[in-house]
Write a protein that holds these residues in place. Structure first.
Motif, mmCIF file in Angstrom:
data_model
loop_
_atom_site.group_PDB
_atom_site.id
_atom_site.type_symbol
_atom_site.label_atom_id
_atom_site.label_comp_id
_atom_site.label_asym_id
_atom_site.label_seq_id
_atom_site.Cartn_x
_atom_site.Cartn_y
_atom_site.Cartn_z
ATOM 1 N N TYR A 97 -0.699 -5.824 -3.925
ATOM 2 C CA TYR A 97 -1.478 -5.506 -5.121
ATOM 3 C C TYR A 97 -0.633 -5.808 -6.353
ATOM 4 C CZ TYR A 97 -4.432 -2.654 -2.000
ATOM 5 O OH TYR A 97 -5.248 -2.208 -0.999
ATOM 6 N N GLU A 126 -8.487 2.746 -5.577
ATOM 7 C CA GLU A 126 -8.357 1.342 -5.191
ATOM 8 C C GLU A 126 -9.195 0.424 -6.074
ATOM 9 O OE1 GLU A 126 -7.753 -1.382 -1.250
ATOM 10 O OE2 GLU A 126 -8.315 0.720 -1.045
ATOM 11 N N ARG A 147 0.397 4.344 -2.467
ATOM 12 C CA ARG A 147 0.086 5.654 -1.899
ATOM 13 C C ARG A 147 1.125 6.682 -2.366
ATOM 14 N NH1 ARG A 147 0.297 4.249 2.948
ATOM 15 N NH2 ARG A 147 -1.886 3.710 3.244
ATOM 16 N N GLN A 162 -1.917 6.234 -6.538
ATOM 17 C CA GLN A 162 -3.035 5.335 -6.861
ATOM 18 C C GLN A 162 -3.953 5.120 -5.658
ATOM 19 O OE1 GLN A 162 0.077 4.750 -8.024
ATOM 20 N NE2 GLN A 162 -0.314 4.836 -10.221
ATOM 21 N N LEU A 163 -3.376 5.147 -4.471
ATOM 22 C CA LEU A 163 -4.168 5.028 -3.244
ATOM 23 C C LEU A 163 -4.095 6.340 -2.484
ATOM 24 C CD1 LEU A 163 -3.263 1.449 -1.896
ATOM 25 C CD2 LEU A 163 -5.366 2.177 -3.034
ATOM 26 N N PRO A 164 -5.182 6.670 -1.780
ATOM 27 C CA PRO A 164 -6.377 5.845 -1.547
ATOM 28 C C PRO A 164 -7.478 6.002 -2.590
ATOM 29 C CG PRO A 164 -6.499 7.816 -0.211
ATOM 30 C CD PRO A 164 -5.173 7.891 -0.924
ATOM 31 N N LYS A 165 -7.338 6.913 -3.520
ATOM 32 C CA LYS A 165 -8.462 7.312 -4.373
ATOM 33 C C LYS A 165 -8.870 6.261 -5.394
ATOM 34 C CE LYS A 165 -10.123 11.247 -7.095
ATOM 35 N NZ LYS A 165 -11.303 11.455 -6.257
ATOM 36 N N LYS A 204 -6.241 -6.582 -6.011
ATOM 37 C CA LYS A 204 -5.662 -6.845 -4.703
ATOM 38 C C LYS A 204 -5.615 -8.345 -4.465
ATOM 39 C CE LYS A 204 -6.155 -5.647 0.196
ATOM 40 N NZ LYS A 204 -6.982 -4.914 1.210
ATOM 41 N N ARG A 220 0.817 -1.216 0.000
ATOM 42 C CA ARG A 220 0.000 0.000 0.000
ATOM 43 C C ARG A 220 0.850 1.265 0.000
ATOM 44 N NH1 ARG A 220 -5.452 -0.352 0.848
ATOM 45 N NH2 ARG A 220 -5.485 1.854 1.411
#
Length: 434
Positions: free
Chosen positions: A231, A218, A209, A213-216, A223, A205
């Motif tokens: 991921y 996912e 992040r 790409q994260l958190p928006k 995963k 993660r």
């Protein structure tokens, strides 16, 4: 992530800049959280001062006639109350800071000043065009019909093995796909000064992040189930850019042009937002391959680096003699983490239009701040954030599509571009049944 100091100093300016990409920044929400965090800090400092003062009261109480033991007991009781209040405020500050971080993690990058206004891809601006579409004397077939006619493209078997949006390739067609990969890597390492890198195809993660790409986003990722929160990579941009995470590079490590990496990898995308789009063939798949270009540079070199990186992707299309156009994305079409983006769109005869084959983006310090990717400025001796850039150099499957359609012949055969022939073991054309 945006610089919180800059946002705090002028949130209205931040909101105006983000409006260019159609994003409404919650000024009131940000300021309310920031005020709560600041108040917790102020209250903590006041309690720390009170604790320091209370520690000195034992002598005063004894001087007023209280016994030493009673004085100590009274002061200790006060100190315990203060300690409990400080712990409570510390937890409050931690929670508020987490909410503030979460808010900022959902805020996209501020577009560069020269990014054109616009709401969608229809407002992107063409800045260059190269080559002429082939003048075919017959109705062009699309890449699926061509590939199936060659006996080299098999979506039905892929569907049986896995499902939709996957492909099986055989024989010379599979070799042509491999040849494209080798050609691109050799061009970027041999002529453009990139260092080839091999990276894991699974990431955690923190890596996702770091690149935004994260958190928006996912839902766009695959995963894995199991004990580890891993991921599948959506692009080699993620692991390659994270090479710089939590590092401070010395100036001599960057050299004159910064760090340049090229990486061939599979890419895995759920295509959650593309239901019903490009379901035929290899244009939009759950698994595809790409040769990625990544640069980590000094901030002063960022703008020039974007032009250079885009030129390196263009060089692949020119060497393959594929007609294309270059567009700069408008504010409404630019990616979440990007500051400025050029798209390269290759000509596809069967669609009678240009389709994206590469996006080349500058992110400023947006990703670097998330990753804490820094360099030590020799002029100040202090660490500063790097600027990151990346682009496809190119998407291999889409390049194969473009080659099949632009080099097709009326009899169903396909000429192999001259630049790829050294990688094809003497094969100069793909013919049905070979």
């Amino acid at each position: 992530m945006l610089d919180i100091k800059a946002v705090r100093k002028d949130p209205e300016a931040t909101a105006r800049a983000l409006a260019k990409r159609g994003f409404e920044f919650d000024i009131a929400g940000f300021q309310a959280l920031d005020a709560r965090r600041k108040q917790a800090d102020v209250d903590s400092q006041a309690l720390l001062a009170e604790r320091k003062s209370a520690s000195k009261k034992i002598g005063q109480l004894v001087g007023q006639g209280m016994s030493v033991d009673d004085a100590k007991a009274q002061v200790n009781e006060t100190l315990e109350k203060i300690a409990a209040q400080i712990d409570d405020l510390t937890e409050q500050a931690r929670v508020v800071q987490g909410e503030l971080d979460e808010l900022l993690l959902g805020v996209p990058n501020i577009p560069a000043g020269d990014v054109p206004e616009g709401a969608s891809e229809d407002d992107n601006v063409e800045v260059a065009r190269w080559g002429e579409p082939p003048a075919l004397a017959f109705t062009p077939r699309d890449h699926v019909e061509i590939g199936e006619g060659l006996g080299g493209l098999d979506a039905e078997t892929a569907g049986k093995i896995t499902g939709s949006r996957f492909t099986v390739m055989y024989g010379p067609l599979a070799r042509l796909h491999r040849a494209l990969t080798q050609f691109m890597l050799n061009l970027h390492t041999g002529e453009h000064g990139y260092r080839e890198i091999y990276v894991p195809y699974l990431v955690n993660r923190d890596s996702l992040r770091g690149t935004g790409q994260l958190p928006k986003f996912e839902e766009d990722l695959f995963k894995l189930a199991g004990d580890h929160e891993y991921y599948l990579i959506p692009t080699a941009e993620v692991p390659v850019t994270n090479v710089g995470r939590d590092r401070i590079f010395e100036a001599d490590e960057l050299g004159e042009r910064g760090l340049r990496f090229t990486c061939h990898s599979p890419c895995f995308r759920s295509e959650a937002g593309s239901y019903g789009r490009d379901t035929r063939g290899m244009i939009r798949q759950h698994q595809f391959e790409k040769v990625e270009l990544v640069q980590l540079v000094r901030p002063a070199d960022s703008d020039a680096a974007l032009e250079a990186l885009t030129g390196h992707a263009e060089a692949v299309l020119r060497a393959l003699e594929l007609p294309y156009r270059k567009v700069v994305l408008c504010g409404g079409d630019i990616g979440f983490s990007a500051r400025k983006t050029y798209d390269l769109e290759v000509w596809l005869p069967a669609q009678d239009t240009f389709r994206e084959i590469s996006s080349c983006s500058s992110f400023g310090d947006f990703q670097a701040r998330r990753m804490q990717a820094r360099w030590r400025n020799p002029d100040t001796g202090k660490p500063e954030l790097l600027h990151t850039l990346n682009g496809s150099g190119l998407a291999v499957g889409r390049t194969l599509v473009a080659v099949l359609e632009n080099y097709q012949r009326e009899d169903g055969s396909v000429a192999v571009p001259a630049a790829l022939q050294p990688y094809m073991g003497g094969i100069t054309e793909l013919v049905p049944g070979a």
